[in-house]
Design a protein around this motif. Structure first.
Motif, PDB file in Angstrom:
ATOM      1  N   UNK A   1       0.824  -1.214   0.000  1.00 13.10           N
ATOM      2  CA  UNK A   1       0.000   0.000   0.000  1.00 13.10           C
ATOM      3  C   UNK A   1       0.855   1.259   0.000  1.00 13.10           C
ATOM      4  N   UNK A   2       2.080   1.147   0.518  1.00 14.74           N
ATOM      5  CA  UNK A   2       3.043   2.255   0.499  1.00 14.74           C
ATOM      6  C   UNK A   2       4.375   1.693   0.043  1.00 14.74           C
ATOM      7  N   UNK A   3       5.017   2.411  -0.886  1.00 16.37           N
ATOM      8  CA  UNK A   3       6.292   1.967  -1.451  1.00 16.37           C
ATOM      9  C   UNK A   3       7.390   2.955  -1.089  1.00 16.37           C
ATOM     10  N   UNK A   4       8.539   2.451  -0.679  1.00 14.88           N
ATOM     11  CA  UNK A   4       9.714   3.300  -0.545  1.00 14.88           C
ATOM     12  C   UNK A   4      10.431   3.275  -1.885  1.00 14.88           C
ATOM     13  N   UNK A   5      10.353   4.392  -2.584  1.00 16.02           N
ATOM     14  CA  UNK A   5      10.932   4.503  -3.925  1.00 16.02           C
ATOM     15  C   UNK A   5      11.758   5.783  -4.004  1.00 16.02           C
ATOM     16  N   UNK A   6      12.479   5.950  -5.091  1.00 18.76           N
ATOM     17  CA  UNK A   6      13.400   7.070  -5.184  1.00 18.76           C
ATOM     18  C   UNK A   6      13.083   8.043  -6.304  1.00 18.76           C
ATOM     19  N   UNK A   7      13.964   9.008  -6.440  1.00 20.27           N
ATOM     20  CA  UNK A   7      13.802  10.066  -7.425  1.00 20.27           C
ATOM     21  C   UNK A   7      13.808   9.525  -8.848  1.00 20.27           C
ATOM     22  N   UNK A   8      14.386   8.358  -9.055  1.00 19.42           N
ATOM     23  CA  UNK A   8      14.358   7.734 -10.389  1.00 19.42           C
ATOM     24  C   UNK A   8      12.959   7.252 -10.744  1.00 19.42           C
TER      25      UNK A   8
ATOM     26  N   UNK B   1       5.024  11.660  -4.768  1.00 17.18           N
ATOM     27  CA  UNK B   1       5.591  10.975  -3.602  1.00 17.18           C
ATOM     28  C   UNK B   1       6.046  12.028  -2.612  1.00 17.18           C
ATOM     29  N   UNK B   2       6.107  11.648  -1.341  1.00 18.57           N
ATOM     30  CA  UNK B   2       6.549  12.564  -0.289  1.00 18.57           C
ATOM     31  C   UNK B   2       7.947  12.153   0.167  1.00 18.57           C
ATOM     32  N   UNK B   3       8.884  13.086   0.227  1.00 18.23           N
ATOM     33  CA  UNK B   3      10.262  12.722   0.581  1.00 18.23           C
ATOM     34  C   UNK B   3      10.425  12.419   2.065  1.00 18.23           C
ATOM     35  N   UNK B   4      10.985  11.248   2.354  1.00 18.11           N
ATOM     36  CA  UNK B   4      11.289  10.885   3.741  1.00 18.11           C
ATOM     37  C   UNK B   4      12.654  11.453   4.132  1.00 18.11           C
ATOM     38  N   UNK B   5      13.644  11.263   3.258  1.00 21.23           N
ATOM     39  CA  UNK B   5      14.871  12.056   3.395  1.00 21.23           C
ATOM     40  C   UNK B   5      15.474  12.287   2.027  1.00 21.23           C
ATOM     41  N   UNK B   6      16.201  13.408   1.931  1.00 21.52           N
ATOM     42  CA  UNK B   6      16.865  13.768   0.682  1.00 21.52           C
ATOM     43  C   UNK B   6      18.365  13.757   0.878  1.00 21.52           C
ATOM     44  N   UNK B   7      19.075  13.576  -0.215  1.00 20.76           N
ATOM     45  CA  UNK B   7      20.527  13.491  -0.084  1.00 20.76           C
ATOM     46  C   UNK B   7      21.226  13.900  -1.368  1.00 20.76           C
ATOM     47  N   UNK B   8      22.456  14.290  -1.197  1.00 25.65           N
ATOM     48  CA  UNK B   8      23.416  14.353  -2.285  1.00 25.65           C
ATOM     49  C   UNK B   8      24.544  13.415  -1.865  1.00 25.65           C
TER      50      UNK B   8
ATOM     51  N   UNK C   1      11.634   8.224  -0.907  1.00 26.80           N
ATOM     52  CA  UNK C   1      10.314   8.799  -0.742  1.00 26.80           C
ATOM     53  C   UNK C   1       9.289   7.716  -0.455  1.00 26.80           C
ATOM     54  N   UNK C   2       8.123   8.142  -0.040  1.00 27.32           N
ATOM     55  CA  UNK C   2       7.001   7.232   0.176  1.00 27.32           C
ATOM     56  C   UNK C   2       5.926   7.553  -0.855  1.00 27.32           C
ATOM     57  N   UNK C   3       5.612   6.555  -1.676  1.00 25.19           N
ATOM     58  CA  UNK C   3       4.589   6.709  -2.689  1.00 25.19           C
ATOM     59  C   UNK C   3       3.494   5.671  -2.505  1.00 25.19           C
ATOM     60  N   UNK C   4       2.357   5.938  -3.096  1.00 25.90           N
ATOM     61  CA  UNK C   4       1.196   5.051  -2.954  1.00 25.90           C
ATOM     62  C   UNK C   4       0.809   4.518  -4.332  1.00 25.90           C
ATOM     63  N   UNK C   5       0.803   3.200  -4.516  1.00 27.79           N
ATOM     64  CA  UNK C   5       0.463   2.651  -5.832  1.00 27.79           C
ATOM     65  C   UNK C   5      -1.001   2.887  -6.174  1.00 27.79           C
ATOM     66  N   UNK C   6      -1.244   3.306  -7.400  1.00 25.12           N
ATOM     67  CA  UNK C   6      -2.628   3.477  -7.854  1.00 25.12           C
ATOM     68  C   UNK C   6      -3.334   2.125  -7.790  1.00 25.12           C
ATOM     69  N   UNK C   7      -4.567   2.133  -7.346  1.00 23.35           N
ATOM     70  CA  UNK C   7      -5.319   0.881  -7.268  1.00 23.35           C
ATOM     71  C   UNK C   7      -5.313   0.251  -5.893  1.00 23.35           C
ATOM     72  N   UNK C   8      -4.529   0.800  -4.949  1.00 25.06           N
ATOM     73  CA  UNK C   8      -4.576   0.259  -3.590  1.00 25.06           C
ATOM     74  C   UNK C   8      -5.996   0.382  -3.038  1.00 25.06           C
ATOM     75  N   UNK C   9      -6.394  -0.602  -2.278  1.00 24.99           N
ATOM     76  CA  UNK C   9      -7.725  -0.567  -1.664  1.00 24.99           C
ATOM     77  C   UNK C   9      -7.718   0.254  -0.372  1.00 24.99           C
ATOM     78  N   UNK C  10      -6.536   0.700   0.035  1.00 25.55           N
ATOM     79  CA  UNK C  10      -6.416   1.399   1.318  1.00 25.55           C
ATOM     80  C   UNK C  10      -5.783   2.779   1.138  1.00 25.55           C
ATOM     81  N   UNK C  11      -6.239   3.501   0.121  1.00 29.30           N
ATOM     82  CA  UNK C  11      -5.606   4.777  -0.223  1.00 29.30           C
ATOM     83  C   UNK C  11      -5.646   5.783   0.919  1.00 29.30           C
TER      84      UNK C  11
END
Length: 439
Positions: A82-89, A131-138, A304-314
């Motif tokens: 329901x929530x994915x930890x994904x990145x800027x890519x 997506x909402x950033x949990x932490x950012x980095x260089x 970041x934390x993103x939410x997949x489209x189609x989740x039943x628990x948006x």
């Protein structure tokens, strides 16, 4: 009559239980096994206090495995998370494909406008925040000030690769288990290739030219790989081809690395005396460049934390994402762990907070590194893509992982630099032709 009342009361009780069960929503969060994400799981009492109707189940994975699993799940509409930890890519690519839920309806006190512009823009497509950033980095250089002093050297704030090589040689003391430099060697588009892609930018190179022709047969990539292999074979730790972010973090914390160039988010972990034996001995410098090249090897990334489209628990997923990436969460970490240990690199207000600036000696250099990275102009050359340590096309993930395997093999001594570059060139050409970028 009595029986009827009992039956009625029993039915009411069962109805109440059913309502309670229905009201509790369970969401599954897929995340990476980095320190900040692991720490978040220990703070769930705070979330449950605020949202007793939501239960969170965690799937915590090593970086390469996480990427494979969430990519497969979202592409096949598997619905596992329901929530994915994904990145800027992933965010702009998946957002454009309609795979992610837009987060344009965050409440006013979330303060979307407080997100750092460099980070927010990388997560936004056509005006939609995906997506909402949990932490950012260089990325920057972390080094042992005591070992530099012992060697009679001073680390410049803006070092060149020549400075790095000189320092690595001077600090290496293999008899005492100290290696002059630790760098990522583990194969993966987000592991060794994140580092090497940024390093190639600083050598004047690029992944592709304007015609999408791969550039591994050019002088900058040759200099990148040969310099990297030279540093690691002469001054790096044994078994480096298996080392990613977490492995090098452990080595540095144990006092075994003179230098480590990696994500700015590592700074709080190497300066935390609870975890690091060298906490009071760490200095910081900007990522290096080749003398005469106006690009440094600093990347730009956000977990970041993103939410997949189609989740039943948006709705429940949004509630969790809002909590985990809020100012409230930052203050929670500060209260429990100290300001130096809050998730960095996402909000302007953090870098205007005197308590944070006082507690985090790396804060200004982190911000300077983030702001200096330019995904729209990653190379001194004109290129047809965006992305600093990655190329923002769907095919990049598979191509760069395959290239990373060649370079990791070269680090392990299984092939020469020339062989690795030739293999990288041919496999990338083949995949780009297959995908229709080149004929």
């Amino acid at each position: 009559m009595t029986v009827s009342i009992r039956a009625l009361l029993g039915a009411c009780a069962l109805g109440a239980l059913a309502t309670t069960a229905a009201a509790e929503t369970t969401i599954t969060v897929a995340t990476v096994n980095n320190g900040d994400m692991v720490r978040m799981q220990s703070y769930m009492d705070d979330f449950y206090k605020m949202h007793p109707d939501i239960k969170v189940e965690w799937v915590t994975l090593e970086e390469n495995i996480l990427r494979q699993k969430v990519t497969t799940d979202i592409a096949t509409k598997g619905g596992q998370f329901d929530v994915l930890t994904i990145g800027t890519y992933e965010v702009p690519i998946w957002g454009k494909q309609g795979w992610l839920v837009p987060l344009n309806d965050m409440p006013a006190d979330y303060d979307v406008d407080d997100l750092l512009p460099a980070i927010r823009s990388g997560l936004t497509v056509d005006g939609n925040l995906y997506a909402a950033p949990f932490y950012g980095e260089s990325s920057f250089v972390m080094y042992r000030k005591d070992l530099m002093e012992k060697a009679g050297l001073t680390m410049p704030d803006k070092p060149t690769w020549a400075d790095i090589t000189k320092a690595a040689e001077a600090m290496t003391d293999k008899d005492n288990g100290i290696y002059g430099i630790c760098l990522r060697g583990k194969a993966g588009w987000g592991e060794n290739m994140a580092f090497l892609s940024a390093m190639d930018n600083s050598m004047g190179g690029s992944w592709f030219n304007m015609d999408w022709q791969p550039q591994f047969d050019t002088a900058p990539w040759n200099e990148t790989l040969t310099t990297y292999l030279d540093l690691m074979t002469k001054y790096g730790p044994p078994g480096a081809s298996s080392n990613g972010f977490n492995e090098n973090l452990a080595l540095f914390q144990q006092g075994k690395c003179g230098m480590w160039m990696d994500a700015t988010v590592a700074a709080s972990f190497v300066t935390n005396p609870k975890d690091s034996t060298v906490a009071d001995k760490v200095g910081f410098a900007l990522a290096p460049n080749k003398e005469g090249i106006d690009k440094r090897a600093n990347w730009l990334w956000a977990w970041t934390l993103g939410i997949p489209a189609g989740t039943k628990n948006e709705a429940a997923a949004k509630t969790f994402v809002e909590w985990a990436t809020s100012k409230h969460y930052t203050e929670l970490v500060a209260a429990k762990e100290g300001w130096a240990n809050v998730p960095p690199g996402t909000r302007t207000s953090l870098y205007e907070n005197p308590e944070y600036l006082k507690a985090a000696p790396f804060a200004q250099m982190t911000l300077e590194s983030i702001n200096a990275a330019d995904p729209t102009h990653p190379s001194v050359m004109d290129v047809p893509y965006t992305g600093v340590q990655f190329v923002a096309i769907p095919e990049f993930q598979a191509i760069a992982t395959a290239v990373g395997q060649q370079f990791s093999a070269a680090l392990a001594g299984q092939m020469s630099a020339d062989q690795a570059l030739q293999s990288a060139q041919s496999l990338t050409e083949r995949e780009m032709k297959k995908a229709g970028y080149i004929k």
